[in-house]
Scaffold this active site. Sequence first.
Site, PDB file in Angstrom:
ATOM      1  N   ASP A  60       0.831  -1.207   0.000  1.00 60.56           N
ATOM      2  CA  ASP A  60       0.000   0.000   0.000  1.00 60.56           C
ATOM      3  C   ASP A  60       0.863   1.254   0.000  1.00 60.56           C
ATOM      4  O   ASP A  60       2.056   1.211   0.325  1.00 60.56           O
ATOM      5  CB  ASP A  60      -0.971  -0.006   1.192  1.00 60.56           C
ATOM      6  CG  ASP A  60      -0.263  -0.023   2.540  1.00 60.56           C
ATOM      7  OD1 ASP A  60       0.749  -0.732   2.678  1.00 60.56           O
ATOM      8  OD2 ASP A  60      -0.712   0.699   3.450  1.00 60.56           O
TER       9      ASP A  60
ATOM     10  N   GLU B  70       0.071  -1.177   5.640  1.00 58.91           N
ATOM     11  CA  GLU B  70       1.202  -0.778   6.477  1.00 58.91           C
ATOM     12  C   GLU B  70       1.111   0.691   6.835  1.00 58.91           C
ATOM     13  O   GLU B  70       1.360   1.097   7.974  1.00 58.91           O
ATOM     14  CB  GLU B  70       2.526  -1.056   5.744  1.00 58.91           C
ATOM     15  CG  GLU B  70       3.766  -0.922   6.623  1.00 58.91           C
ATOM     16  CD  GLU B  70       4.360   0.471   6.687  1.00 58.91           C
ATOM     17  OE1 GLU B  70       5.279   0.677   7.469  1.00 58.91           O
ATOM     18  OE2 GLU B  70       3.906   1.380   5.952  1.00 58.91           O
TER      19      GLU B  70
END
Length: 404
Positions: A87, A149
């Site tokens: 991400d 994350e």
Amino acid sequence: MTKTGTNDDGDATRAPPRSLALIRQLVRFDTTSRDSNLALIDWVGLYLRSHGLSFRLTHDDAGKKANLFATIGDPRRPGVVLSGHTDVVPVDGQAWSVDPWAGVVQDDRLLGRGAADMKSFLGIVLAAVPEMVAKPLAMPIHLAFSYDEEVGCIGVGRMIRDMQATGVAPGICVVGEPTGMKVVTGHKGKLAMRAHVCGREAHSALAPYAVNALEYAAEMLVELRRMQRQIAQTGPFNREYDPPYSTLHAGVLHAGTALNIVPRACTFDFEFRTVPQDDPHRLLARLQDYCAQQLLPQMRDIAPESDIRFETKSDNPGLHTEETAQIVGRIERLAQGGRGGKVAFASEAGQFQRAGFDPVICGPGFIGDAHKPDEFITFDQIRKGEAFIARIVDDARGGNDAAQ
Ligand SMILES: [Zn+2]
């Protein structure tokens, strides 16, 4: 005028890095944390299958995001985990001079959201898969690609639990966050919380007969500031970090609808970032004690239904690897970028450490170029990352045991 979409690195004397095409492919997937990463994961899965590899996915509750885990070699032997998040942070409101999702190449640099943090690392690792599978590895290599994350290292925990459930032996772990190839051994832990303060509403002219949730939240914030002042004066201290003590901070608060209504509800988000000598849960318990002993009795005198609840948003342990640990010298030798000490940003490395792995952070690109408009990575950093991963593959083939 900017060049877009060209594969020409502008340097006729030198070919672009060999993993560039793969990295650009990954950058083209908009994997902003709030959205699904499944298009990228599907693409990576097809790529791994084309090299004869299987993999495991672990999804979020909604099934719209996934971690991907694959092993080359025998997973029951201690190996090396190459860990990265898929991400990226949003581009909303940022003034980009190029399309952040196009994988634009300019002046020996790749521009795009995630170019530095951290799709280049993922692309470099994937580009090395043909070498990883070409000959047997004495020490297995694991690919561990996570979701969510950037919003508190939320996704990786499920992957780690799945690794443990399927018998993956703990070994060493390289989290490929952008450190300019320096070996980073520590960062603070971060506990992110939301407080829900619940009182009783009334016409503001009758305020003393109501319980103002906003004002009680303010008392909690003052207590947090009191705690911060004390910690800054008395520690615990760790001079490897800046600031060298644990920090407390509130960042978001919502309450009230009109000035003539006593607000019944207030929520606010706050965090503890702790040095290794400190325990964020101990700090939280201190705030909870203050609420239980000082605030709630006053609130419930007027409105028995009053309450203060705490919700954990994320709980990411710090990374604390000793500089003398064997992995530090070993990865420093393979990465050839020197040592980076402790850093301010959080990572997934602490969760691998809590699960018994031996982690460091080391990857191409620079964190200072990440999260900004026109995020970029230089070809030089990509090449250094490629050389690092090539040496890791050599090392794994040579049979240097990860447990050493
Ligand atoms: Zn990152």
